[in-house]
Design a protein around this motif. Sequence first.
Motif, PDB file in Angstrom:
ATOM      1  N   UNK A  58     -40.056 -39.381  -3.896  1.00  0.00           N
ATOM      2  CA  UNK A  58     -39.844 -37.965  -4.175  1.00  0.00           C
ATOM      3  C   UNK A  58     -40.560 -37.087  -3.159  1.00  0.00           C
ATOM      4  N   UNK A  59     -39.956 -35.940  -2.877  1.00  0.00           N
ATOM      5  CA  UNK A  59     -40.618 -34.935  -2.061  1.00  0.00           C
ATOM      6  C   UNK A  59     -41.488 -34.086  -2.990  1.00  0.00           C
ATOM      7  N   UNK A  60     -42.541 -33.485  -2.470  1.00  0.00           N
ATOM      8  CA  UNK A  60     -43.425 -32.694  -3.332  1.00  0.00           C
ATOM      9  C   UNK A  60     -42.733 -31.427  -3.836  1.00  0.00           C
ATOM     10  N   UNK A  61     -43.106 -31.005  -5.036  1.00  0.00           N
ATOM     11  CA  UNK A  61     -42.578 -29.762  -5.592  1.00  0.00           C
ATOM     12  C   UNK A  61     -43.700 -28.751  -5.825  1.00  0.00           C
ATOM     13  N   UNK A  62     -44.965 -29.220  -5.701  1.00  0.00           N
ATOM     14  CA  UNK A  62     -46.131 -28.353  -5.900  1.00  0.00           C
ATOM     15  C   UNK A  62     -47.026 -28.395  -4.673  1.00  0.00           C
ATOM     16  N   UNK A  63     -47.681 -27.278  -4.405  1.00  0.00           N
ATOM     17  CA  UNK A  63     -48.684 -27.256  -3.355  1.00  0.00           C
ATOM     18  C   UNK A  63     -49.886 -28.078  -3.817  1.00  0.00           C
ATOM     19  N   UNK A  64     -50.780 -28.369  -2.921  1.00  0.00           N
ATOM     20  CA  UNK A  64     -51.942 -29.217  -3.237  1.00  0.00           C
ATOM     21  C   UNK A  64     -52.767 -28.616  -4.374  1.00  0.00           C
ATOM     22  N   UNK A  65     -53.027 -27.317  -4.320  1.00  0.00           N
ATOM     23  CA  UNK A  65     -53.849 -26.680  -5.360  1.00  0.00           C
ATOM     24  C   UNK A  65     -53.200 -26.783  -6.739  1.00  0.00           C
ATOM     25  N   UNK A  66     -51.922 -26.509  -6.827  1.00  0.00           N
ATOM     26  CA  UNK A  66     -51.238 -26.572  -8.123  1.00  0.00           C
ATOM     27  C   UNK A  66     -51.135 -28.019  -8.616  1.00  0.00           C
TER      28      UNK A  66
END
Length: 64
Positions: free
Chosen positions: A32-40
């Motif tokens: 899967x590709x990410x859907x959230x930034x690192x912080x979230x």
Amino acid sequence: MEDKKFTCCDCKKEFVWTVENQNFFKDNKIDKEPVRCRNCAIILKEKRDKEAKKEKQTETLNKK
């Protein structure tokens, strides 16, 4: 391969998925590709960990 830009599904801020991170995903067979930034992503993980801990404590109390 090159860096890719995404918009976080939680905070709606743009973030970059670096080639290094893409290679990490590929090496660890994460499709899967990410859907959230690192912080979230960190915030969500902490929330899930807290809920799991609370659930485990509830199960322990119910066994007594």
